[in-house]
Scaffold this motif. Sequence first.
Motif, mmCIF file in Angstrom:
data_model
loop_
_atom_site.group_PDB
_atom_site.id
_atom_site.type_symbol
_atom_site.label_atom_id
_atom_site.label_comp_id
_atom_site.label_asym_id
_atom_site.label_seq_id
_atom_site.Cartn_x
_atom_site.Cartn_y
_atom_site.Cartn_z
ATOM 1 N N PHE A 1 0.856 -1.184 0.000
ATOM 2 C CA PHE A 1 0.000 0.000 0.000
ATOM 3 C C PHE A 1 0.890 1.232 0.000
ATOM 4 O O PHE A 1 1.882 1.306 0.723
ATOM 5 C CB PHE A 1 -0.907 0.006 1.239
ATOM 6 N N GLY A 2 0.539 2.231 -0.824
ATOM 7 C CA GLY A 2 1.356 3.427 -0.984
ATOM 8 C C GLY A 2 1.097 4.482 0.064
ATOM 9 O O GLY A 2 0.243 4.340 0.938
ATOM 10 N N LEU B 1 -10.059 5.682 -0.805
ATOM 11 C CA LEU B 1 -10.500 5.447 0.563
ATOM 12 C C LEU B 1 -9.332 5.688 1.515
ATOM 13 O O LEU B 1 -8.177 5.719 1.101
ATOM 14 C CB LEU B 1 -10.976 3.999 0.722
ATOM 15 N N ASN B 2 -9.629 5.791 2.786
ATOM 16 C CA ASN B 2 -8.606 5.880 3.814
ATOM 17 C C ASN B 2 -7.697 4.650 3.743
ATOM 18 O O ASN B 2 -8.157 3.536 3.474
ATOM 19 C CB ASN B 2 -9.312 5.980 5.173
ATOM 20 N N LEU B 3 -6.402 4.829 3.983
ATOM 21 C CA LEU B 3 -5.432 3.747 3.878
ATOM 22 C C LEU B 3 -5.767 2.571 4.793
ATOM 23 O O LEU B 3 -5.700 1.414 4.377
ATOM 24 C CB LEU B 3 -4.022 4.260 4.187
ATOM 25 N N SER C 1 -8.763 0.698 3.333
ATOM 26 C CA SER C 1 -8.362 -0.045 2.133
ATOM 27 C C SER C 1 -7.566 -1.291 2.500
ATOM 28 O O SER C 1 -7.781 -2.372 1.938
ATOM 29 C CB SER C 1 -7.503 0.841 1.222
ATOM 30 N N THR C 2 -6.649 -1.133 3.431
ATOM 31 C CA THR C 2 -5.840 -2.265 3.876
ATOM 32 C C THR C 2 -6.715 -3.361 4.469
ATOM 33 O O THR C 2 -6.544 -4.545 4.156
ATOM 34 C CB THR C 2 -4.780 -1.792 4.891
ATOM 35 N N ALA C 3 -7.667 -2.977 5.301
ATOM 36 C CA ALA C 3 -8.559 -3.970 5.918
ATOM 37 C C ALA C 3 -9.402 -4.681 4.861
ATOM 38 O O ALA C 3 -9.562 -5.912 4.915
ATOM 39 C CB ALA C 3 -9.452 -3.287 6.952
ATOM 40 N N MET C 4 -9.941 -3.941 3.905
ATOM 41 C CA MET C 4 -10.791 -4.556 2.874
ATOM 42 C C MET C 4 -10.018 -5.588 2.062
ATOM 43 O O MET C 4 -10.450 -6.733 1.894
ATOM 44 C CB MET C 4 -11.353 -3.475 1.942
ATOM 45 N N ILE C 5 -8.884 -5.182 1.541
ATOM 46 C CA ILE C 5 -8.118 -6.057 0.651
ATOM 47 C C ILE C 5 -7.517 -7.231 1.416
ATOM 48 O O ILE C 5 -7.561 -8.380 0.960
ATOM 49 C CB ILE C 5 -7.044 -5.251 -0.106
#
Length: 153
Positions: free
Chosen positions: A103-104, A133-135, A138-142
């Motif tokens: 994640f960037g 989306l908030n980082l 996004s991290t949680a979703m993916i």
Amino acid sequence: MTTIDIALFQPDIPQNTGTILRMASCLALHVHIIEPCGFTLNDRTLRRAGMDYLERASFTKHISWNHFKDWQKESGRRLLLATTKASQSFYEITYKAGDIILFGRESAGVPDEVHDYVTERITIPMRAGERSLNLAISTAMITTEALRQVRSY
């Protein structure tokens, strides 16, 4: 081999990093933090966001992109980039045990060099006109989708 790792490219916001470390601790995941960060990792805000989970979080600091890239090459693990500049949905990929999801930066994503290096690029489909989306979200979703595919509970 571990199921899935998370990598954060030069994160800017300590609260997001703390939240991601907390999630990773709860889900028994390892996080790679690629420096330089926009804050010091022992910053009070990071500790507050991660709460007491930081003590149990499993993470490695890499001093640079090149340091991380050398480690990743040596490990032979696939590197997936979550980016708004991809056409493949994170739902459409088959995740494998050992994958690392990168994640960037919250402010700028990742440079072209990183885009060109990764094995796959994935995105979260969103309504037209929305930026991102908030980082931590996004991290949680993916990560949740990746874990759903590779872990059997």
